[in-house]
Design a protein around this motif. Structure first.
Motif, short mmCIF file in Angstrom:
data_model
loop_
_atom_site.label_atom_id
_atom_site.label_comp_id
_atom_site.label_asym_id
_atom_site.label_seq_id
_atom_site.Cartn_x
_atom_site.Cartn_y
_atom_site.Cartn_z
N SER A 139 0.83 -1.20 0.00
CA SER A 139 0.00 0.00 0.00
C SER A 139 0.87 1.26 0.00
CB SER A 139 -0.92 0.02 1.23
OG SER A 139 -1.80 -1.09 1.22
N GLY A 140 0.38 2.28 -0.69
CA GLY A 140 1.05 3.58 -0.67
C GLY A 140 2.43 3.58 -1.27
N VAL A 141 2.59 2.87 -2.40
CA VAL A 141 3.90 2.80 -3.06
C VAL A 141 3.81 3.49 -4.42
CG1 VAL A 141 4.57 0.68 -1.89
CG2 VAL A 141 3.37 0.55 -4.09
N MET A 142 4.96 3.81 -5.00
CA MET A 142 4.97 4.42 -6.32
C MET A 142 4.52 3.42 -7.38
SD MET A 142 8.50 6.63 -6.34
CE MET A 142 8.43 6.79 -8.14
N PHE A 143 3.77 3.93 -8.35
CA PHE A 143 3.35 3.08 -9.46
C PHE A 143 4.55 2.42 -10.13
CE2 PHE A 143 2.84 2.92 -14.14
CZ PHE A 143 1.92 1.88 -14.21
N ASN A 144 5.63 3.15 -10.25
CA ASN A 144 6.84 2.65 -10.90
C ASN A 144 7.42 1.42 -10.21
OD1 ASN A 144 8.81 3.01 -12.99
ND2 ASN A 144 10.25 3.72 -11.45
N SER A 145 7.07 1.23 -8.93
CA SER A 145 7.63 0.09 -8.20
C SER A 145 7.11 -1.24 -8.70
CB SER A 145 7.33 0.23 -6.70
OG SER A 145 5.95 0.00 -6.43
N ALA A 146 5.97 -1.23 -9.39
CA ALA A 146 5.41 -2.49 -9.88
C ALA A 146 6.36 -3.18 -10.84
CB ALA A 146 4.06 -2.24 -10.57
N TYR A 147 7.00 -2.40 -11.69
CA TYR A 147 7.93 -2.99 -12.65
C TYR A 147 9.17 -3.50 -11.95
CZ TYR A 147 10.20 -3.85 -17.09
OH TYR A 147 10.81 -4.48 -18.14
N ALA A 148 9.71 -2.71 -11.05
CA ALA A 148 10.91 -3.12 -10.33
C ALA A 148 10.65 -4.36 -9.48
CB ALA A 148 11.40 -1.97 -9.44
N THR A 149 9.41 -4.52 -9.04
CA THR A 149 9.07 -5.65 -8.18
C THR A 149 8.87 -6.95 -8.95
OG1 THR A 149 8.01 -4.22 -6.55
CG2 THR A 149 7.37 -6.53 -6.53
N GLY A 150 8.06 -6.91 -9.99
CA GLY A 150 7.72 -8.16 -10.68
C GLY A 150 7.63 -8.07 -12.18
N GLY A 151 8.23 -7.03 -12.76
CA GLY A 151 8.28 -6.94 -14.22
C GLY A 151 6.93 -6.67 -14.87
N ALA A 152 6.83 -7.04 -16.13
CA ALA A 152 5.67 -6.70 -16.95
C ALA A 152 4.35 -7.21 -16.38
CB ALA A 152 5.86 -7.25 -18.36
#
Length: 357
Positions: A139-152
């Motif tokens: 919760s409350g994280v940057m949208f950009n973190s989704a890619y860094a976390t688990g890719g596409a």
């Protein structure tokens, strides 16, 4: 030649788009003949990911009105030359610098494009990456973190969670490929209303009309400190203007009369992209591109997801939920996006700095 028989710029552009699309289809059709090795080479260039399998069945329903939603991501995920471009010192790291939902309306003559600011604070859902790894919700994280976390796959999962839209396809372009593609097109012409000087993106332009090469184009779509309020929102406005210029340029290249030019573009483009498995072959990718041939810059409505600056952190933005829902509802119904959704939203202050006309 009389005035009536003189072809207009629009007519030339339309012929150029159709020529490019049908010539590409013609090259694909040569797969079973003496040019088959070209087909095999281009097919081998494309990297694809089985995102549907990673996401499973718990997704928004597919639309049945003939429209499509494509998530387009600009990234520096591939190691090697990408680390040398745009100020990226950590070349092997996974980052995404641009994200756009491209909604192709029924009839494929117009598109609505919604940019998603990378600095938006979101609730990221639990997701599974294409290697089978599971990543917990946050919760409350940057949208950009989704890619860094688990890719596409995690980016697609996050966007579908935010919007309630089913994403039919995923298309990712890396920085190196983007630069080479612009060079292969012979550059892209834009006009700047004032000078831009951003050492971080290695871009320096005086006010006026420029034909940007690949390096300059990459600097333009990555710059943020040289325009507007220095936020990601200003950069998005530059990206949107450049996308329109790129679409216009692609329609004016005249590849029908230059098969070698077409092959060079196809070779560069297929090396530059990563797709979902549904677009992971030359046949499917060219068929998809051919279906977009009638969409011109004038038929592209581009906005940024309605957001406001985060009062707790000036480097973050928050979704304006009510207005954003109007955007997603319009796209779900394949309707035009209401103009009112962008009123009184954070914009970035860079609108009009670059003119693609």
């Amino acid at each position: 030649m009389s005035a009536e028989s003189t072809p207009s710029r629009r007519d030339k552009r339309r012929r150029g788009l159709k020529a490019a699309a049908w010539t590409a289809v013609g090259i694909v059709a040569l797969g079973g003949t003496g040019a088959g090795y070209l087909y095999v080479k281009l097919n081998g260039n494309i990297e694809s990911l089985d995102i549907d399998q990673a996401l499973g069945a718990d997704r928004p329903e597919k639309g049945d009105d003939g429209s499509e939603n494509i998530l387009v991501l600009g990234s520096d995920t591939r190691s090697g030359d990408n680390g040398k471009l745009g100020g990226g010192a950590d070349g092997g790291s996974a980052r995404s610098d641009a994200a756009m939902i491209v909604h192709v309306h029924e009839g494929r003559r117009k598109a609505s494009v919604v940019s998603l600011p990378r600095d938006t604070v979101v609730d990221r859902p639990e997701c599974t990456d294409t290697d089978g790894g599971t990543h917990p919700a946050a919760s409350g994280v940057m949208f950009n973190s989704a890619y860094a976390t688990g890719g596409a796959a995690c980016v697609v999962k996050t966007v579908e969670s935010i919007t309630g839209l089913r994403l039919d396809h995923y298309l990712e372009v890396d920085f190196t490929g983007f630069q080479k593609l612009v060079d292969e097109l012979g550059g892209v012409e834009v006009t700047t209303s004032r000078g831009i000087d951003d050492p971080d993106s290695h871009l320096e332009l005086e006010a006026g009309t420029h034909r940007l090469d690949g390096r300059q184009a990459l600097g333009l779509v990555r710059t943020r400190h040289g325009v507007g309020d220095g936020s990601d929102l200003g950069r998005i406005q530059l990206q949107q203007a450049f996308v329109k210029a790129l679409v216009r340029q692609a329609g004016e290249v005249g590849v029908f009369a230059h098969p070698k030019k077409l092959y060079g573009l196809a070779d560069t483009a297929t090396k530059a992209v990563t797709t979902d498995s549904g677009l992971g072959s030359v046949n499917s990718l060219m068929s998809f591109v051919n279906g977009l041939k009638d969409i011109t810059p004038a038929n592209m409505h581009m906005i940024t997801m309605p957001v406001r600056y985060d009062p707790a952190n000036g480097n973050r933005v928050l979704v304006q939920e009510a207005k954003a829902e109007q955007v997603w509802e319009a796209l779900r119904k394949d309707d035009p996006i209401p103009g009112s959704v962008t009123e009184n939203t954070a914009e970035g202050g860079a609108k009009g700095v670059v003119d693609a006309a």
